[in-house]
Design a protein around this motif. Sequence first.
Motif, mmCIF file in Angstrom:
data_model
loop_
_atom_site.group_PDB
_atom_site.id
_atom_site.type_symbol
_atom_site.label_atom_id
_atom_site.label_comp_id
_atom_site.label_asym_id
_atom_site.label_seq_id
_atom_site.Cartn_x
_atom_site.Cartn_y
_atom_site.Cartn_z
ATOM 1 N N ASN A 177 6.983 -2.341 -1.623
ATOM 2 C CA ASN A 177 7.149 -1.596 -0.461
ATOM 3 C C ASN A 177 8.681 -1.271 0.274
ATOM 4 O OD1 ASN A 177 5.719 -1.616 3.095
ATOM 5 N ND2 ASN A 177 5.819 0.307 1.609
ATOM 6 N N ALA A 178 9.498 -1.123 -0.826
ATOM 7 C CA ALA A 178 10.839 -1.037 -0.576
ATOM 8 C C ALA A 178 11.232 -0.085 0.393
ATOM 9 C CB ALA A 178 11.670 -1.117 -1.803
ATOM 10 N N TYR A 179 10.533 0.975 0.425
ATOM 11 C CA TYR A 179 10.804 2.012 1.430
ATOM 12 C C TYR A 179 9.811 2.135 2.484
ATOM 13 C CZ TYR A 179 13.765 3.396 -2.625
ATOM 14 O OH TYR A 179 14.721 3.217 -3.448
ATOM 15 N N GLY A 180 9.208 1.065 2.768
ATOM 16 C CA GLY A 180 7.983 1.203 3.697
ATOM 17 C C GLY A 180 8.510 1.408 5.163
ATOM 18 N N GLU A 181 9.617 1.257 5.585
ATOM 19 C CA GLU A 181 10.111 1.591 7.025
ATOM 20 C C GLU A 181 10.175 3.021 7.224
ATOM 21 O OE1 GLU A 181 11.913 -2.171 6.387
ATOM 22 O OE2 GLU A 181 11.862 -0.543 5.272
ATOM 23 N N LEU A 182 10.342 3.827 6.095
ATOM 24 C CA LEU A 182 10.382 5.320 5.936
ATOM 25 C C LEU A 182 8.932 6.024 5.733
ATOM 26 C CD1 LEU A 182 13.463 5.048 4.099
ATOM 27 C CD2 LEU A 182 13.455 6.828 5.824
ATOM 28 N N CYS A 183 7.972 5.104 5.565
ATOM 29 C CA CYS A 183 6.607 5.877 5.138
ATOM 30 C C CYS A 183 5.770 5.782 6.197
ATOM 31 C CB CYS A 183 6.109 4.783 3.994
ATOM 32 S SG CYS A 183 4.528 5.279 3.462
ATOM 33 N N SER A 184 4.933 6.897 6.014
ATOM 34 C CA SER A 184 3.796 7.152 7.409
ATOM 35 C C SER A 184 2.859 6.029 7.317
ATOM 36 C CB SER A 184 3.188 8.287 7.372
ATOM 37 O OG SER A 184 2.502 8.783 6.090
ATOM 38 N N GLN A 185 2.563 5.240 5.970
ATOM 39 C CA GLN A 185 1.615 4.333 5.990
ATOM 40 C C GLN A 185 2.009 2.908 6.243
ATOM 41 O OE1 GLN A 185 -1.453 5.447 4.959
ATOM 42 N NE2 GLN A 185 -0.877 7.556 5.238
ATOM 43 N N ALA A 213 5.928 9.579 -3.739
ATOM 44 C CA ALA A 213 4.686 9.474 -3.231
ATOM 45 C C ALA A 213 4.062 8.117 -2.830
ATOM 46 C CB ALA A 213 3.942 9.853 -4.808
ATOM 47 N N ALA A 214 3.193 8.208 -1.895
ATOM 48 C CA ALA A 214 2.778 7.026 -1.250
ATOM 49 C C ALA A 214 1.206 7.051 -1.369
ATOM 50 C CB ALA A 214 3.271 6.847 0.137
ATOM 51 N N ALA A 215 0.562 5.862 -1.555
ATOM 52 C CA ALA A 215 -0.984 5.697 -1.395
ATOM 53 C C ALA A 215 -1.343 5.550 0.073
ATOM 54 C CB ALA A 215 -1.214 4.621 -2.096
ATOM 55 N N THR A 216 -2.441 6.002 0.428
ATOM 56 C CA THR A 216 -2.839 5.943 1.913
ATOM 57 C C THR A 216 -3.206 4.337 1.963
ATOM 58 O OG1 THR A 216 -5.193 6.161 1.669
ATOM 59 C CG2 THR A 216 -3.631 8.141 2.211
ATOM 60 N N VAL A 217 -3.406 3.838 3.172
ATOM 61 C CA VAL A 217 -3.856 2.574 3.345
ATOM 62 C C VAL A 217 -5.400 2.274 2.858
ATOM 63 C CG1 VAL A 217 -4.613 0.822 5.205
ATOM 64 C CG2 VAL A 217 -2.269 2.002 5.307
#
Length: 378
Positions: free
Chosen positions: A193-201, A171-175
């Motif tokens: 944010n270890a998985y940041g490259e895969l995240c839409s945010q 799960a990811a929080a929005t900006v």
Amino acid sequence: MSGGRPIDVSTLVREDLRTLPDYPAAEPGPCRWKLDQNESPWEPSRRVKESALRSLLAQPWSRYPDRDGAALRRRLGELHGWPAEGVLVGNGSNELLALAITACAGPGSEVVGAEPTFALYRSLLAAAGARGRFLPPRADLALPLAELRAEVARDPRRPLLLCSPNNPTGAAATVAEVDELLQALEAPLLLDNAYGELCSQDYHPLLARHRHLLLFGTLSKAWALGGVRVGYLLADPELVRLLAKVKLPYNLGRAALALAEATLGDPGAVARRVGVLRARRDGWTALLRRHGLEVLPSEASFVLVRWGAGEAGVRQAAALRAALLLAGIRVRDVGRGAGLAGCLRITVGPGGALRAAARALAALEAEAVRATAGELAP
């Protein structure tokens, strides 16, 4: 023995650390598809590896490396549009999380977080002498943003530790949600944010607006350097200057620096890798849901599968894990985490693993049908 007297070595360690649970280790033994540690299914290219080796061979191995990785900090700053003075590099992002917790929290302080989350956080807090106040998991395992906002409003002076995309749920929080937390917070927000490259945010624009944001990244996931151990944090340059006072010097050796710099020179490979991973993530989600499994929405390089509550769910998860292992696929049992009974975390794997998983699920369903038919037979 010391002076003829027996010593209980456990008493040599702080009392509060003696009962701390061990961090779950990777399972031993070979398997064809290792989908239990969120590693990249692909290696950096041979060209990148050879470039790194040429660089390493040209360097003096008997001399210490750059104590702070200045060249790597510049490359990461250019990548994220952030000044090099606001970048710190370390032996994986975990080292930098430990450093930041020690520097910003420290003995006796309380750090706010939410369950379920990365299991290592409790160890890092305990090592620093800090206390974790982790909010209980929601029924849907989504990040409890409203609850965190209320907790910050109650006392905004406590550091906040947030994993987004969250491990192990994805799960990811929005900006906007992170921005709202930062506006209310009067203490550091440590955003893993270890998985940041895969995240839409993309949280990087928040750095320019909030001097108390620390954003942690790694080259272990999308950049496929898990075996090299290189992480980084981005923050206000003055905050980084203060954190550097307690960073171990020479914490990255010449090999790690050379491999990281060579890998960052091939951003196109990462973009292609991320595109495939996102598509495969959708493929794994669709496959598992077709077989009646609950799969949580994920913005990371893994998916979380959840069975029903209670002992039945735990047994079903164990049966699925065993069936996948028989097919050569190792996945992570995360069922001991808060709110995670009956849950498995599956790293997004290559096409062969997906096809093997489909066969394993079909066989498991067929076995269940046969068992049900046997129970109903007169």
